[in-house]
Design a protein around this motif. Structure first.
Motif, PDB file in Angstrom:
ATOM      1  N   THR A  72     -28.588 -17.529  49.246  1.00  0.00           N
ATOM      2  CA  THR A  72     -27.500 -17.747  48.301  1.00  0.00           C
ATOM      3  C   THR A  72     -28.010 -18.627  47.159  1.00  0.00           C
ATOM      4  O   THR A  72     -28.805 -19.546  47.380  1.00  0.00           O
ATOM      5  N   GLY A  73     -27.558 -18.310  45.962  1.00  0.00           N
ATOM      6  CA  GLY A  73     -27.977 -19.057  44.783  1.00  0.00           C
ATOM      7  C   GLY A  73     -29.063 -18.374  43.973  1.00  0.00           C
ATOM      8  O   GLY A  73     -29.400 -18.838  42.883  1.00  0.00           O
ATOM      9  N   LEU A  74     -29.606 -17.253  44.480  1.00  0.00           N
ATOM     10  CA  LEU A  74     -30.697 -16.577  43.771  1.00  0.00           C
ATOM     11  C   LEU A  74     -30.209 -15.515  42.791  1.00  0.00           C
ATOM     12  O   LEU A  74     -30.971 -15.069  41.942  1.00  0.00           O
ATOM     13  N   ALA A  75     -28.965 -15.067  42.911  1.00  0.00           N
ATOM     14  CA  ALA A  75     -28.425 -14.030  42.019  1.00  0.00           C
ATOM     15  C   ALA A  75     -27.269 -14.630  41.222  1.00  0.00           C
ATOM     16  O   ALA A  75     -26.098 -14.418  41.523  1.00  0.00           O
ATOM     17  N   ARG A  76     -27.599 -15.405  40.200  1.00  0.00           N
ATOM     18  CA  ARG A  76     -26.603 -16.180  39.454  1.00  0.00           C
ATOM     19  C   ARG A  76     -25.628 -15.316  38.653  1.00  0.00           C
ATOM     20  O   ARG A  76     -24.621 -15.818  38.183  1.00  0.00           O
ATOM     21  N   ALA A  77     -25.926 -14.021  38.491  1.00  0.00           N
ATOM     22  CA  ALA A  77     -24.986 -13.145  37.774  1.00  0.00           C
ATOM     23  C   ALA A  77     -23.627 -13.122  38.467  1.00  0.00           C
ATOM     24  O   ALA A  77     -22.604 -12.931  37.827  1.00  0.00           O
ATOM     25  N   TYR A  78     -23.607 -13.370  39.785  1.00  0.00           N
ATOM     26  CA  TYR A  78     -22.367 -13.330  40.560  1.00  0.00           C
ATOM     27  C   TYR A  78     -21.663 -14.681  40.610  1.00  0.00           C
ATOM     28  O   TYR A  78     -20.518 -14.762  41.022  1.00  0.00           O
ATOM     29  N   GLY A  79     -22.367 -15.732  40.264  1.00  0.00           N
ATOM     30  CA  GLY A  79     -21.849 -17.089  40.363  1.00  0.00           C
ATOM     31  C   GLY A  79     -22.954 -17.993  40.864  1.00  0.00           C
ATOM     32  O   GLY A  79     -24.056 -17.533  41.166  1.00  0.00           O
ATOM     33  N   GLU A  80     -22.670 -19.271  40.969  1.00  0.00           N
ATOM     34  CA  GLU A  80     -23.710 -20.242  41.341  1.00  0.00           C
ATOM     35  C   GLU A  80     -24.334 -19.971  42.700  1.00  0.00           C
ATOM     36  O   GLU A  80     -25.509 -20.208  42.908  1.00  0.00           O
ATOM     37  N   SER A  81     -23.525 -19.487  43.661  1.00  0.00           N
ATOM     38  CA  SER A  81     -24.053 -19.235  45.005  1.00  0.00           C
ATOM     39  C   SER A  81     -24.292 -17.744  45.231  1.00  0.00           C
ATOM     40  O   SER A  81     -24.301 -17.268  46.360  1.00  0.00           O
ATOM     41  N   GLY A  82     -24.533 -17.006  44.148  1.00  0.00           N
ATOM     42  CA  GLY A  82     -24.659 -15.558  44.233  1.00  0.00           C
ATOM     43  C   GLY A  82     -25.866 -15.077  45.027  1.00  0.00           C
ATOM     44  O   GLY A  82     -26.912 -15.729  45.075  1.00  0.00           O
ATOM     45  N   TYR A  83     -25.682 -13.917  45.644  1.00  0.00           N
ATOM     46  CA  TYR A  83     -26.761 -13.202  46.324  1.00  0.00           C
ATOM     47  C   TYR A  83     -26.620 -11.725  45.970  1.00  0.00           C
ATOM     48  O   TYR A  83     -25.560 -11.269  45.541  1.00  0.00           O
ATOM     49  N   GLU A  84     -27.713 -10.972  46.140  1.00  0.00           N
ATOM     50  CA  GLU A  84     -27.656  -9.546  45.835  1.00  0.00           C
ATOM     51  C   GLU A  84     -28.739  -8.795  46.597  1.00  0.00           C
ATOM     52  O   GLU A  84     -29.828  -9.314  46.802  1.00  0.00           O
ATOM     53  N   PHE A  85     -28.399  -7.575  47.001  1.00  0.00           N
ATOM     54  CA  PHE A  85     -29.364  -6.644  47.586  1.00  0.00           C
ATOM     55  C   PHE A  85     -29.259  -5.313  46.866  1.00  0.00           C
ATOM     56  O   PHE A  85     -28.152  -4.813  46.669  1.00  0.00           O
ATOM     57  N   LYS A  86     -30.394  -4.733  46.499  1.00  0.00           N
ATOM     58  CA  LYS A  86     -30.417  -3.353  46.022  1.00  0.00           C
ATOM     59  C   LYS A  86     -30.544  -2.478  47.262  1.00  0.00           C
ATOM     60  O   LYS A  86     -31.471  -2.625  48.054  1.00  0.00           O
ATOM     61  N   LEU A  87     -29.590  -1.564  47.429  1.00  0.00           N
ATOM     62  CA  LEU A  87     -29.576  -0.704  48.613  1.00  0.00           C
ATOM     63  C   LEU A  87     -30.155   0.673  48.350  1.00  0.00           C
ATOM     64  O   LEU A  87     -30.515   1.378  49.292  1.00  0.00           O
TER      65      LEU A  87
END
Length: 142
Positions: free
Chosen positions: A79-94
């Motif tokens: 958490t925190g690596l995908a800031r596009a979603y917010g400060e605690s953002g996370y994301e996976f490309k599926l």
């Protein structure tokens, strides 16, 4: 009777997990967060919040399961690596294109010792380009 072994109770994570879903997963167009993505991308992302509603950084998020009849290699991020979603953002490309699935993929939170701190959340994906990103937020409850 004497000498019989009692089965140990299984741990119900839903009752004891410190983190639960914040609302239901929602499918949106990935272009809301990535203007450069169109129908050539599919993923899951979101945020994690503490009991006061503040962003939580550095938790492990894992995703896995099956998609389109194929096993998805388990992936991990923080958490925190995908800031596009917010400060605690996370994301996976599926995937490279949207694929519909029904409860065949899961996402789960872990602490730094890799101990689960949420239950496995199963979610749906969609074949439509305007629903190629599933947003899943977690909140701390204890």
């Amino acid at each position: 009777p004497e000498g019989t072994i009692q089965p140990s109770p299984t741990r119900d994570l839903s009752a004891s997990s410190p983190f639960i879903l914040q609302g239901d997963p929602v499918a949106v167009a990935s272009s809301l967060f990535h203007s450069d993505t169109t129908c050539d991308w599919m993923g899951v992302g979101g945020n994690v919040y503490d009991m006061q509603g503040r962003p939580v950084f550095g938790l492990m998020v894992k995703v896995g399961g099956n998609l389109g009849g194929k096993s998805v290699k388990e992936m991990t991020t923080l958490t925190g690596l995908a800031r596009a979603y917010g400060e605690s953002g996370y994301e996976f490309k599926l995937g490279a294109k949207p694929v519909a699935s029904n409860d065949s993929l899961w996402i789960q939170l872990f602490d730094q010792a890799q101990i689960p701190i949420s239950e496995k959340i199963y979610f749906d994906t969609y074949a439509e380009c305007n629903m190629n990103l599933v947003l899943i937020n977690f909140k701390q409850v204890r």
